[in-house]
Scaffold this motif. Structure first.
Motif, PDB file in Angstrom:
ATOM      1  N   LYS A 125     -25.663 -10.074  29.465  1.00 41.21           N
ATOM      2  CA  LYS A 125     -24.318 -10.404  28.840  1.00 41.21           C
ATOM      3  C   LYS A 125     -23.825 -11.721  28.907  1.00 41.21           C
ATOM      4  N   ARG A 126     -24.023 -12.279  30.123  1.00 43.41           N
ATOM      5  CA  ARG A 126     -23.912 -13.744  29.826  1.00 43.41           C
ATOM      6  C   ARG A 126     -24.653 -14.530  29.153  1.00 43.41           C
ATOM      7  N   ARG A 127     -25.847 -14.279  28.871  1.00 45.29           N
ATOM      8  CA  ARG A 127     -26.726 -15.029  28.047  1.00 45.29           C
ATOM      9  C   ARG A 127     -26.550 -14.838  26.561  1.00 45.29           C
ATOM     10  N   GLU A 128     -26.114 -13.380  26.328  1.00 41.29           N
ATOM     11  CA  GLU A 128     -25.524 -13.121  24.995  1.00 41.29           C
ATOM     12  C   GLU A 128     -24.263 -13.840  24.471  1.00 41.29           C
ATOM     13  N   ILE A 129     -23.516 -13.946  25.541  1.00 38.77           N
ATOM     14  CA  ILE A 129     -21.999 -14.332  25.143  1.00 38.77           C
ATOM     15  C   ILE A 129     -22.351 -16.109  25.039  1.00 38.77           C
ATOM     16  N   LYS A 130     -23.276 -16.538  25.993  1.00 37.25           N
ATOM     17  CA  LYS A 130     -23.534 -18.072  25.738  1.00 37.25           C
ATOM     18  C   LYS A 130     -24.382 -18.302  24.429  1.00 37.25           C
ATOM     19  N   LYS A 131     -24.938 -17.537  23.944  1.00 31.00           N
ATOM     20  CA  LYS A 131     -25.805 -17.551  22.730  1.00 31.00           C
ATOM     21  C   LYS A 131     -24.596 -17.742  21.599  1.00 31.00           C
ATOM     22  N   ILE A 132     -23.647 -16.823  21.730  1.00 27.64           N
ATOM     23  CA  ILE A 132     -22.562 -16.615  20.648  1.00 27.64           C
ATOM     24  C   ILE A 132     -21.712 -17.732  20.706  1.00 27.64           C
ATOM     25  N   THR A 133     -21.511 -18.292  21.955  1.00 28.52           N
ATOM     26  CA  THR A 133     -20.314 -19.282  21.983  1.00 28.52           C
ATOM     27  C   THR A 133     -21.084 -20.624  21.600  1.00 28.52           C
ATOM     28  N   ASP A 134     -22.136 -20.953  21.864  1.00 25.52           N
ATOM     29  CA  ASP A 134     -23.110 -22.151  21.375  1.00 25.52           C
ATOM     30  C   ASP A 134     -23.343 -22.258  19.932  1.00 25.52           C
ATOM     31  N   ARG A 135     -23.552 -20.845  19.298  1.00 27.38           N
ATOM     32  CA  ARG A 135     -23.691 -20.907  17.969  1.00 27.38           C
ATOM     33  C   ARG A 135     -22.481 -21.198  17.223  1.00 27.38           C
ATOM     34  N   THR A 136     -21.179 -20.549  17.896  1.00 24.18           N
ATOM     35  CA  THR A 136     -20.019 -20.788  17.238  1.00 24.18           C
ATOM     36  C   THR A 136     -19.375 -22.232  17.356  1.00 24.18           C
ATOM     37  N   PHE A 137     -19.630 -22.900  18.454  1.00 23.69           N
ATOM     38  CA  PHE A 137     -19.417 -24.220  18.653  1.00 23.69           C
ATOM     39  C   PHE A 137     -19.717 -25.238  17.656  1.00 23.69           C
ATOM     40  N   ASP A 138     -21.450 -24.800  17.430  1.00 23.60           N
ATOM     41  CA  ASP A 138     -22.324 -25.565  16.539  1.00 23.60           C
ATOM     42  C   ASP A 138     -21.500 -25.531  14.982  1.00 23.60           C
ATOM     43  N   ASN A 139     -21.201 -24.213  14.671  1.00 28.23           N
ATOM     44  CA  ASN A 139     -20.970 -24.178  13.292  1.00 28.23           C
ATOM     45  C   ASN A 139     -19.583 -24.737  12.964  1.00 28.23           C
ATOM     46  N   LEU A 140     -18.690 -24.683  14.020  1.00 30.27           N
ATOM     47  CA  LEU A 140     -17.363 -25.310  13.935  1.00 30.27           C
ATOM     48  C   LEU A 140     -17.492 -26.670  13.827  1.00 30.27           C
ATOM     49  N   ILE A 141     -18.217 -27.262  14.566  1.00 30.93           N
ATOM     50  CA  ILE A 141     -18.312 -28.676  14.658  1.00 30.93           C
ATOM     51  C   ILE A 141     -18.962 -29.394  13.279  1.00 30.93           C
ATOM     52  N   ASN A 142     -19.966 -28.564  12.753  1.00 29.36           N
ATOM     53  CA  ASN A 142     -20.376 -28.997  11.439  1.00 29.36           C
ATOM     54  C   ASN A 142     -19.639 -28.750  10.346  1.00 29.36           C
ATOM     55  N   ARG A 171     -18.194 -29.696  24.233  1.00 29.71           N
ATOM     56  CA  ARG A 171     -19.194 -28.795  24.242  1.00 29.71           C
ATOM     57  C   ARG A 171     -19.049 -28.150  25.719  1.00 29.71           C
ATOM     58  N   GLU A 172     -19.169 -28.870  26.952  1.00 29.71           N
ATOM     59  CA  GLU A 172     -19.189 -28.502  28.225  1.00 29.71           C
ATOM     60  C   GLU A 172     -17.764 -27.842  28.533  1.00 29.71           C
ATOM     61  N   GLU A 173     -16.440 -28.513  28.148  1.00 25.55           N
ATOM     62  CA  GLU A 173     -15.512 -27.680  28.312  1.00 25.55           C
ATOM     63  C   GLU A 173     -15.338 -26.371  27.412  1.00 25.55           C
ATOM     64  N   PHE A 174     -15.959 -26.374  26.494  1.00 24.00           N
ATOM     65  CA  PHE A 174     -15.987 -25.136  25.448  1.00 24.00           C
ATOM     66  C   PHE A 174     -16.744 -23.973  26.376  1.00 24.00           C
ATOM     67  N   GLY A 175     -17.880 -24.222  27.098  1.00 26.43           N
ATOM     68  CA  GLY A 175     -18.609 -23.566  27.943  1.00 26.43           C
ATOM     69  C   GLY A 175     -17.605 -22.884  28.864  1.00 26.43           C
TER      70      GLY A 175
END
Length: 165
Positions: A14-31, A88-92
C-alpha cells in the motif's frame, strides 16, 4: 500471480502504491502549473486527485479527503523551508502523514479477509458437515477448497456492503 502476491504483502504494498500515486500527481501538477513547488490551492487539488486514485486503486471503503483546514494545518507542519509552498520532498512527507490512517484501514480489511476468514471456515466445517444434503458435499471438499470458498463468500459480502453505502 506476482501482483496478487504483492497485494498480500500488506502495508508495504500500500505504501508503494500511494508513493506511485503521489509521485504521478505531483509530476502532473508541476507540468500543468509550470512551477517547481505547489501552492496551497495546487496542494489541495493534489490531495483531491490522490484520494480519487486511492479510492480507485486500493481495496476497502471509500476514503473522504480531508478538509481545507486540515490540509492547511498539515501543510504548515510539513513546509520545512517555510516558503509557503510544498516541494517534492515535503509533498512526500505531507502525503505519508495524510494517508497513514488509510493504510491502517486497508490493512485491517486484508487481515480479516486473509487470516480470520479461513480460520472461521475451518472451525465451522464440522458443523456444516452435519447439515442434511449439504454435509455430504462438504465432507468431500478438501479443507483448502472449502476455506477458499468461504473466504470468497466473505469478500463478496464485504464488497456488497461497501456498494450499498
Amino acid at each position: 500471480m506476482g501482483q496478487l502476491l504483492d497485494k498480500l504483502q500488506g502495508k508495504e504494498w500500500k505504501r508503494r502504491e500511494i508513493k506511485k500515486i503521489t509521485d504521478r500527481t505531483f509530476d502532473n501538477l508541476i507540468n500543468e502549473t509550470g512551477k517547481a513547488n505547489l501552492s496551497f490551492e495546487d496542494l489541495y487539488i493534489a490531495v483531491l486527485l490522490v484520494y480519487n486514485e486511492i479510492n480507485k486503486c486500493l481495496p476497502g471503503p471509500h476514503f473522504n479527503p480531508p478538509s481545507k483546514l486540515e490540509v492547511k494545518t498539515l501543510m504548515n507542519e510539513c513546509d520545512i523551508n517555510l516558503d509557503g509552498e510544498i516541494d517534492r520532498e515535503e509533498f512526500g512527507t505531507f502525503m505519508k502523514r495524510l494517508t497513514s490512517s488509510t493504510i491502517i484501514v486497508v490493512s485491517q480489511k486484508l487481515i480479516i479477509t486473509l487470516a480470520v476468514a479461513p480460520t472461521v471456515a475451518m472451525l465451522t466445517k464440522r458443523a456444516t458437515e452435519r447439515v442434511p444434503g449439504v454435509g455430504k458435499v462438504v465432507k468431500r471438499l478438501p479443507n483448502s477448497v472449502y476455506a477458499s470458498l468461504v473466504t470468497l463468500a466473505i469478500v463478496v459480502f464485504q464488497n456488497a456492503r461497501q456498494i450499498d453505502r
